[in-house]
Design a protein around this motif. Structure first.
Motif, short mmCIF file in Angstrom:
data_model
loop_
_atom_site.label_atom_id
_atom_site.label_comp_id
_atom_site.label_asym_id
_atom_site.label_seq_id
_atom_site.Cartn_x
_atom_site.Cartn_y
_atom_site.Cartn_z
N LYS A 23 51.32 9.69 54.00
CA LYS A 23 50.44 8.74 53.30
C LYS A 23 50.18 9.20 51.87
O LYS A 23 50.24 8.40 50.94
CB LYS A 23 49.13 8.59 54.08
N ASP A 26 53.23 8.68 49.73
CA ASP A 26 53.36 7.26 49.39
C ASP A 26 52.39 6.88 48.27
O ASP A 26 52.75 6.15 47.34
CB ASP A 26 53.11 6.42 50.64
N ILE A 27 51.17 7.38 48.35
CA ILE A 27 50.16 7.11 47.31
C ILE A 27 50.63 7.65 45.97
O ILE A 27 50.52 6.98 44.93
CB ILE A 27 48.80 7.74 47.71
N ASP A 29 53.83 8.33 45.07
CA ASP A 29 55.01 7.56 44.65
C ASP A 29 54.62 6.22 44.02
O ASP A 29 55.22 5.78 43.05
CB ASP A 29 55.95 7.30 45.82
N LYS A 30 53.61 5.58 44.60
CA LYS A 30 53.18 4.26 44.11
C LYS A 30 52.15 4.36 42.98
O LYS A 30 51.72 3.35 42.44
CB LYS A 30 52.61 3.44 45.26
N LYS A 31 51.75 5.61 42.67
CA LYS A 31 50.77 5.87 41.61
C LYS A 31 49.48 5.07 41.82
O LYS A 31 48.92 4.47 40.91
CB LYS A 31 51.37 5.59 40.23
N ILE A 32 48.99 5.12 43.05
CA ILE A 32 47.76 4.41 43.42
C ILE A 32 46.57 5.35 43.21
O ILE A 32 46.53 6.42 43.82
CB ILE A 32 47.81 3.96 44.89
N PRO A 33 45.63 4.97 42.36
CA PRO A 33 44.42 5.80 42.23
C PRO A 33 43.70 5.86 43.60
O PRO A 33 43.44 4.83 44.20
CB PRO A 33 43.57 5.07 41.21
N THR A 34 43.46 7.07 44.04
CA THR A 34 42.94 7.25 45.40
C THR A 34 41.94 8.39 45.43
O THR A 34 42.10 9.39 44.74
CB THR A 34 44.11 7.59 46.36
N HIS A 36 40.53 11.05 48.12
CA HIS A 36 40.75 11.66 49.43
C HIS A 36 39.60 12.62 49.68
O HIS A 36 39.25 13.41 48.82
CB HIS A 36 42.09 12.41 49.42
N SER A 61 39.83 6.22 50.47
CA SER A 61 41.03 5.68 51.10
C SER A 61 41.56 6.56 52.22
O SER A 61 42.20 6.08 53.14
CB SER A 61 42.13 5.50 50.06
#
Length: 80
Positions: A23, A26-27, A29-34, A36, A61
């Protein structure tokens, strides 16, 4: 999103270590601000009296267990 398990006033994502790494990869790779967060017994105790902290943790997330006490509590709650 993974299944979340309710524990006291918060949640823990029902993810293995390898699922968590997948996960996170993937975050990235997609450059999703997250955000954790890891959840331990101390943080749960702090959250009991701090609604802002509770809101922050619950809005993350990815919420992982950090420590045997959380894993034990989840197993006890869910009867695994």
């Amino acid at each position: 999103m993974s299944d979340r398990i309710r524990i006291f006033n918060t949640y823990v994502d029902n993810l293995t270590m390898s699922e968590t790494l997948e996960k996170v990869s993937d975050i990235i790779d997609k450059k999703i601000p997250t955000q954790h967060v890891v959840l331990n017994a101390s943080k749960i105790n702090l959250m009991k009296n701090d609604s802002k902290l509770t809101d922050i943790v619950n809005s993350c997330s990815v919420i992982n267990a950090d420590g045997a006490s959380i894993l034990w509590a989840v197993k006890k709650i869910t009867r695994y």
